[in-house]
Design an enzyme around this catalytic site. Structure first.
Site, PDB file in Angstrom:
ATOM      1  N   CYS A  44       1.726   6.665   7.463  1.00 53.39           N
ATOM      2  CA  CYS A  44       2.262   7.890   8.033  1.00 53.39           C
ATOM      3  C   CYS A  44       1.214   8.995   7.985  1.00 53.39           C
ATOM      4  O   CYS A  44       0.520   9.162   6.991  1.00 53.39           O
ATOM      5  CB  CYS A  44       3.518   8.379   7.320  1.00 53.39           C
ATOM      6  SG  CYS A  44       4.849   7.195   7.333  1.00 53.39           S
TER       7      CYS A  44
ATOM      8  N   ARG B 220      -2.901   6.055  10.891  1.00 57.31           N
ATOM      9  CA  ARG B 220      -2.127   5.903   9.653  1.00 57.31           C
ATOM     10  C   ARG B 220      -0.741   5.310   9.900  1.00 57.31           C
ATOM     11  O   ARG B 220      -0.032   4.975   8.949  1.00 57.31           O
ATOM     12  CB  ARG B 220      -1.964   7.270   8.970  1.00 57.31           C
ATOM     13  CG  ARG B 220      -3.274   7.938   8.629  1.00 57.31           C
ATOM     14  CD  ARG B 220      -3.027   9.303   8.031  1.00 57.31           C
ATOM     15  NE  ARG B 220      -2.404   9.190   6.739  1.00 57.31           N
ATOM     16  CZ  ARG B 220      -3.049   9.042   5.591  1.00 57.31           C
ATOM     17  NH1 ARG B 220      -4.365   9.000   5.584  1.00 57.31           N
ATOM     18  NH2 ARG B 220      -2.397   8.951   4.462  1.00 57.31           N
TER      19      ARG B 220
ATOM     20  N   TRP C 240       4.770   5.014   9.981  1.00 53.33           N
ATOM     21  CA  TRP C 240       4.657   3.570   9.723  1.00 53.33           C
ATOM     22  C   TRP C 240       5.899   3.232   8.908  1.00 53.33           C
ATOM     23  O   TRP C 240       6.030   3.654   7.756  1.00 53.33           O
ATOM     24  CB  TRP C 240       3.384   3.271   8.925  1.00 53.33           C
ATOM     25  CG  TRP C 240       3.136   1.812   8.747  1.00 53.33           C
ATOM     26  CD1 TRP C 240       2.526   0.975   9.628  1.00 53.33           C
ATOM     27  CD2 TRP C 240       3.486   1.008   7.602  1.00 53.33           C
ATOM     28  NE1 TRP C 240       2.478  -0.300   9.110  1.00 53.33           N
ATOM     29  CE2 TRP C 240       3.059  -0.309   7.869  1.00 53.33           C
ATOM     30  CE3 TRP C 240       4.116   1.269   6.385  1.00 53.33           C
ATOM     31  CZ2 TRP C 240       3.235  -1.356   6.970  1.00 53.33           C
ATOM     32  CZ3 TRP C 240       4.300   0.225   5.491  1.00 53.33           C
ATOM     33  CH2 TRP C 240       3.855  -1.070   5.789  1.00 53.33           C
TER      34      TRP C 240
ATOM     35  N   ASN D  78       5.383  11.517   3.808  1.00 57.20           N
ATOM     36  CA  ASN D  78       4.541  10.323   3.713  1.00 57.20           C
ATOM     37  C   ASN D  78       4.681   9.804   2.290  1.00 57.20           C
ATOM     38  O   ASN D  78       4.386  10.526   1.340  1.00 57.20           O
ATOM     39  CB  ASN D  78       3.080  10.700   4.011  1.00 57.20           C
ATOM     40  CG  ASN D  78       2.123   9.547   3.719  1.00 57.20           C
ATOM     41  OD1 ASN D  78       2.512   8.389   3.785  1.00 57.20           O
ATOM     42  ND2 ASN D  78       0.896   9.878   3.392  1.00 57.20           N
ATOM     43  N   GLY D  79       5.151   8.557   2.153  1.00 58.84           N
ATOM     44  CA  GLY D  79       5.320   7.990   0.808  1.00 58.84           C
ATOM     45  C   GLY D  79       6.618   7.211   0.739  1.00 58.84           C
ATOM     46  O   GLY D  79       7.190   6.851   1.778  1.00 58.84           O
TER      47      GLY D  79
ATOM     48  N   GLU E 197     -13.389 -12.526   4.474  1.00 60.80           N
ATOM     49  CA  GLU E 197     -13.443 -11.299   5.258  1.00 60.80           C
ATOM     50  C   GLU E 197     -13.384 -11.607   6.762  1.00 60.80           C
ATOM     51  O   GLU E 197     -12.664 -10.951   7.518  1.00 60.80           O
ATOM     52  CB  GLU E 197     -14.705 -10.502   4.889  1.00 60.80           C
ATOM     53  CG  GLU E 197     -14.934  -9.243   5.684  1.00 60.80           C
ATOM     54  CD  GLU E 197     -13.745  -8.308   5.746  1.00 60.80           C
ATOM     55  OE1 GLU E 197     -12.837  -8.420   4.911  1.00 60.80           O
ATOM     56  OE2 GLU E 197     -13.707  -7.456   6.660  1.00 60.80           O
TER      57      GLU E 197
ATOM     58  N   LYS F  86     -10.355 -10.291   9.322  1.00 62.69           N
ATOM     59  CA  LYS F  86     -10.735  -9.449  10.461  1.00 62.69           C
ATOM     60  C   LYS F  86     -10.189 -10.039  11.748  1.00 62.69           C
ATOM     61  O   LYS F  86      -9.603  -9.347  12.560  1.00 62.69           O
ATOM     62  CB  LYS F  86     -12.262  -9.355  10.508  1.00 62.69           C
ATOM     63  CG  LYS F  86     -12.823  -8.118  11.085  1.00 62.69           C
ATOM     64  CD  LYS F  86     -12.910  -6.934  10.158  1.00 62.69           C
ATOM     65  CE  LYS F  86     -11.808  -6.810   9.153  1.00 62.69           C
ATOM     66  NZ  LYS F  86     -11.991  -5.854   8.127  1.00 62.69           N
TER      67      LYS F  86
ATOM     68  N   GLU G 208      -6.120 -10.065  11.824  1.00 59.41           N
ATOM     69  CA  GLU G 208      -5.387  -8.795  11.899  1.00 59.41           C
ATOM     70  C   GLU G 208      -5.434  -8.176  13.282  1.00 59.41           C
ATOM     71  O   GLU G 208      -4.512  -7.483  13.683  1.00 59.41           O
ATOM     72  CB  GLU G 208      -5.859  -7.781  10.837  1.00 59.41           C
ATOM     73  CG  GLU G 208      -7.202  -7.161  11.076  1.00 59.41           C
ATOM     74  CD  GLU G 208      -7.592  -6.167   9.989  1.00 59.41           C
ATOM     75  OE1 GLU G 208      -6.771  -5.333   9.617  1.00 59.41           O
ATOM     76  OE2 GLU G 208      -8.751  -6.216   9.536  1.00 59.41           O
TER      77      GLU G 208
ATOM     78  N   HIS H 196      -9.180 -31.652  -0.063  1.00 59.17           N
ATOM     79  CA  HIS H 196      -8.120 -31.803  -1.072  1.00 59.17           C
ATOM     80  C   HIS H 196      -6.748 -31.452  -0.505  1.00 59.17           C
ATOM     81  O   HIS H 196      -5.848 -31.097  -1.256  1.00 59.17           O
ATOM     82  CB  HIS H 196      -8.461 -30.960  -2.306  1.00 59.17           C
ATOM     83  CG  HIS H 196      -9.738 -31.407  -2.953  1.00 59.17           C
ATOM     84  ND1 HIS H 196      -9.845 -32.578  -3.653  1.00 59.17           N
ATOM     85  CD2 HIS H 196     -10.979 -30.866  -2.933  1.00 59.17           C
ATOM     86  CE1 HIS H 196     -11.087 -32.739  -4.066  1.00 59.17           C
ATOM     87  NE2 HIS H 196     -11.803 -31.712  -3.640  1.00 59.17           N
TER      88      HIS H 196
ATOM     89  N   LYS I 246      -3.765   2.215   8.621  1.00 61.16           N
ATOM     90  CA  LYS I 246      -5.073   2.266   7.983  1.00 61.16           C
ATOM     91  C   LYS I 246      -5.006   2.507   6.481  1.00 61.16           C
ATOM     92  O   LYS I 246      -5.691   1.874   5.704  1.00 61.16           O
ATOM     93  CB  LYS I 246      -5.889   3.369   8.665  1.00 61.16           C
ATOM     94  CG  LYS I 246      -7.301   3.544   8.139  1.00 61.16           C
ATOM     95  CD  LYS I 246      -8.207   2.508   8.729  1.00 61.16           C
ATOM     96  CE  LYS I 246      -9.622   2.596   8.226  1.00 61.16           C
ATOM     97  NZ  LYS I 246     -10.319   1.313   8.376  1.00 61.16           N
TER      98      LYS I 246
HETATM   99  C1  F6R Z   1      -8.662  -4.834   6.792  1.00 62.94           C
HETATM  100  C2  F6R Z   1      -8.473  -3.594   6.058  1.00 62.94           C
HETATM  101  C3  F6R Z   1      -7.597  -3.612   4.871  1.00 62.94           C
HETATM  102  C4  F6R Z   1      -8.103  -2.617   3.804  1.00 62.94           C
HETATM  103  C5  F6R Z   1      -7.104  -2.523   2.645  1.00 62.94           C
HETATM  104  C6  F6R Z   1      -7.611  -1.607   1.552  1.00 62.94           C
HETATM  105  O1  F6R Z   1      -9.545  -4.660   7.859  1.00 62.94           O
HETATM  106  O2  F6R Z   1      -8.996  -2.578   6.419  1.00 62.94           O
HETATM  107  O3  F6R Z   1      -7.450  -4.889   4.335  1.00 62.94           O
HETATM  108  O4  F6R Z   1      -9.341  -3.046   3.343  1.00 62.94           O
HETATM  109  O5  F6R Z   1      -5.893  -2.040   3.133  1.00 62.94           O
HETATM  110  O6  F6R Z   1      -7.827  -0.323   2.036  1.00 62.94           O
HETATM  111  P1  F6R Z   1      -8.756   0.695   1.260  1.00 62.94           P
HETATM  112  O7  F6R Z   1     -10.150   0.174   1.335  1.00 62.94           O
HETATM  113  O8  F6R Z   1      -8.588   1.990   1.990  1.00 62.94           O
HETATM  114  O9  F6R Z   1      -8.264   0.742  -0.151  1.00 62.94           O
END
Ligand code: F6R
Length: 613
Positions: free
Chosen positions: A2, A27, A74, A98-99, A486, A490, A493, A509, A608
């Protein structure tokens, strides 16, 4: 999670709020709304399902106001609907939140006794009801009394119908930054929403109450005493938070990596003279991180979420190789509910781009209370994790807007390399000459990223093939396994293709049964020490018909029959190959999402900054 914004001043509030919400949309983007004081109706609220652009389209053309609040959501409590969108109004109170309010069910029952019934399924509306029930004309007292009753995390911006032109705010656990500038007074979840008005801002402290009027912002601490803002200045400008000719933020942020790495690494590698020899050593004097943080350690614990946790997996490999002490990597949402055994000889490293991730913040607090030393690797200056950690190593990646993290990840990797080198030097595990050679290797890796960024044609071709897949695997060993994790997150998502990362030696396995001609395998084989083992693992999947995309060192000898596509890294020390390979995987994920016609920057269901558990 949010985005919230409030404005009061000399401009049309609706415009300021909509522009700010567009900046904060990363957000959360399932619904949006604003409430503004208007001369005709008191407070006018407009809210809609979907993105901020939908909200903009719904606003009545003549809406003029000099004070209002806005929210981009969100969803946590209650589905995505116009009713559940913010702002929420109860009696004289209109608020955005937000929260998460954890005790909202108990409060809802209690407030029902006072005749207040919510219309939405949200926890936020209950907070509006609670504040309204406590309001007798003294906003500060009502907010303070409500805060004492609320459990969970929140940042609120609140309008009281009988106080036109004034916005009240409080936060606990969720971020709020504010400034008073020529345009008026503004408060938001993130600095990016303030940037077009001011480069100076302050972070609202936990439990402080802010009162915004067109003439200024007054603060009171939890003790009721006046408090004073501690203004900071951002070092980047508004263009850093814009697309600058790229189609998407993600594409732009991928291309910003050479500069982000250079800003993170270069100022921390200093020349140092001893006995007539000159060394280039990582130096954290400007970060105020003394060598004593690394001395006498018996253990390191790294904890973070998602991509940041994957950076931590690389950190573990580096620390164990160089320091020869045990290192564990824990998912922060798990770590916080374990009962970790920590002491003053344990260094707990938390990693976070936003510095606001609720689980990582809780893990940090737990580490501090359990007696560990704490060091955080954080991108956002002044964020909660940065402020609560004993030591902070800032990555200077600049603002990252795309939900999928790219430049923040490689900057986190750079942080781990620098910290591992310095720690090994401080503990006598690397001599000045050895440390210097490593640091120079890190510096010389940066130009190779430019060469990777030129690989549009091949990465796009690979992505075109992947668009047809419904499942795929990333495999690797050691550093390449950490990187596979990673690469996999990527891709999945933003492309919505199911993908898994597997340690290459582990497939047989059980998971090998999933490999068929329809399941592409992205094999990372950048490390010469395990190359022959990786080649065997590639042969195992190839024998089951897999379509293989190979990322490897230019000099690796692998029969052509074992892969369909091969990408060679620029020649470099294996230690630094993860940087180059990471960028290749980011490009593949980016093109795959784009070719599938998806929302690259704002993938479904995600946001985010994850400020809820
Ligand atoms: C994936 C991504 C998330 C963040 C995770 C932690 O591309 O961005 O997996 O890495 O939500 O976020 P931060 O780094 O802000 O604690």
């Amino acid at each position: 999670m949010c985005g919230i914004i409030g404005f009061t001043g000399g401009r049309n509030a609706a415009g300021v709020l909509l522009d700010g919400l567009a900046e904060l949309e990363y957000r959360g983007y399932d619904s949006a709304g604003i409430s503004c004081f208007t001369r005709e109706n008191g407070i006018d609220t407009v809210k809609t399902v979907g993105k901020v652009a939908n909200l903009r389209a719904c606003l009545p053309p003549g809406l003029t106001s000099s004070c209002g609040i806005g929210h981009t959501r969100w969803a946590t409590h209650g589905g995505v609907s116009q009713t559940n969108a913010h702002p929420h109004t109860c009696g004289r109170v209109t608020l955005i939140h937000n929260g998460i309010i954890e005790n909202y069910l108990a409060l809802r029952e209690e407030l029902a006794q006072t005749g207040r019934t919510p219309v939405s399924q949200t926890d936020s509306e209950i907070a509006a009801m609670l504040i309204d029930s406590l309001y007798d004309g003294d906003a500060r007292a009502a907010i303070r009394a409500a805060a004492a009753r609320l459990e969970g995390a929140y940042a609120f911006c609140i309008l009281f119908a009988d106080q036109p032109g004034t916005i009240w705010c409080i936060r606990r656990g969720s971020p709020l930054v504010a400034c008073h500038c020529e345009a008026g007074s503004i408060i938001a979840s993130d600095m990016v929403a303030l940037l077009r008005y001011s480069k100076d801002y302050f972070v609202l402290e936990e439990n402080q109450i802010a009162r915004l009027t067109p003439d200024g912002i007054s603060l009171t601490g939890p003790d009721g005493m006046p408090a004073f803002p501690d203004y900071q200045t951002v070092t980047w400008d508004v263009s850093s938070a814009q697309k600058n000719g790229f189609k998407h933020y993600m594409e732009k942020e991928i291309h910003e990596q050479p500069e982000a790495l250079s800003r993170t690494i270069t100022p921390r590698i200093l020349k140092y003279q001893e006995n007539g020899s000159v060394f280039t050593l990582p130096d954290f004097s400007a970060d105020c991180i003394p060598d004593s943080v690394f001395r006498d350690l018996t253990r390191i614990v790294i904890t973070a979420c998602g991509t940041a946790m994957h950076a931590g997996m690389m950190g573990k490999i580096l620390f164990e190789r160089l320091l020869r002490i045990p290192v564990t990597v824990d998912i922060a949402s798990e770590f916080r509910y374990q009962d970790p055994i920590l002491d003053k000889n344990t260094l707990v490293i938390t990693v976070s781009q936003s510095g606001e991730t609720a689980d990582t913040l809780a893990a940090l607090r737990l580490a501090r209370s359990a007696g560990g030393r704490t060091l955080s690797i954080v991108n956002v200056k002044g964020s909660s994790i940065a402020r609560e950690s004993e030591h902070v190593f800032y990555t200077h990646a600049g603002p990252e807007i795309a939900v999928a993290s790219t430049k923040a990840y490689t900057a986190q990797l750079a942080a781990f390399y620098l910290i591992a080198f310095r720690a090994a030097f401080a503990c006598g595990r690397l001599s000045a000459a050895e440390c210097s050679a490593r640091a120079e290797g890190l510096l010389s890796m940066i130009p190779s990223i430019h060469r990777i960024l030129e690989m549009k044609e091949i990465t796009e071709k690979i992505s075109r093939h992947l668009t047809r897949a419904s499942d795929l695997f990333f495999i690797g060993r050691g550093m390449d396994y950490a990187l596979s994790c990673e690469g996999s997150i990527k891709l999945k998502e933003i492309s919505y293709i199911h993908s898994e990362a597997y340690a290459a030696g582990e497939l047989k396995h059980g998971t090998l049964s999933l490999i068929t001609a329809d399941v592409p395998v992205i094999a990372l084989a950048t490390q010469h020490d395990v190359l022959s083992k990786m080649v065997s693992n590639i042969k195992e999947v190839r024998a089951r018909g897999a379509f293989v995309i190979l990322v490897t060192a230019a000099d690796a000898v692998i029969e052509e029959s074992q892969y369909d596509y091969r990408i060679d890294l620029p020649s470099m020390d294996d230690w630094f190959a993860p940087f180059a390979a990471a960028v290749i995987l980011q490009l593949i994920a980016y093109h795959t999402s784009y070719l599938r016609g998806l929302d690259v920057d704002q993938p479904r269901n995600l946001a985010k900054s994850v400020t809820v558990e």
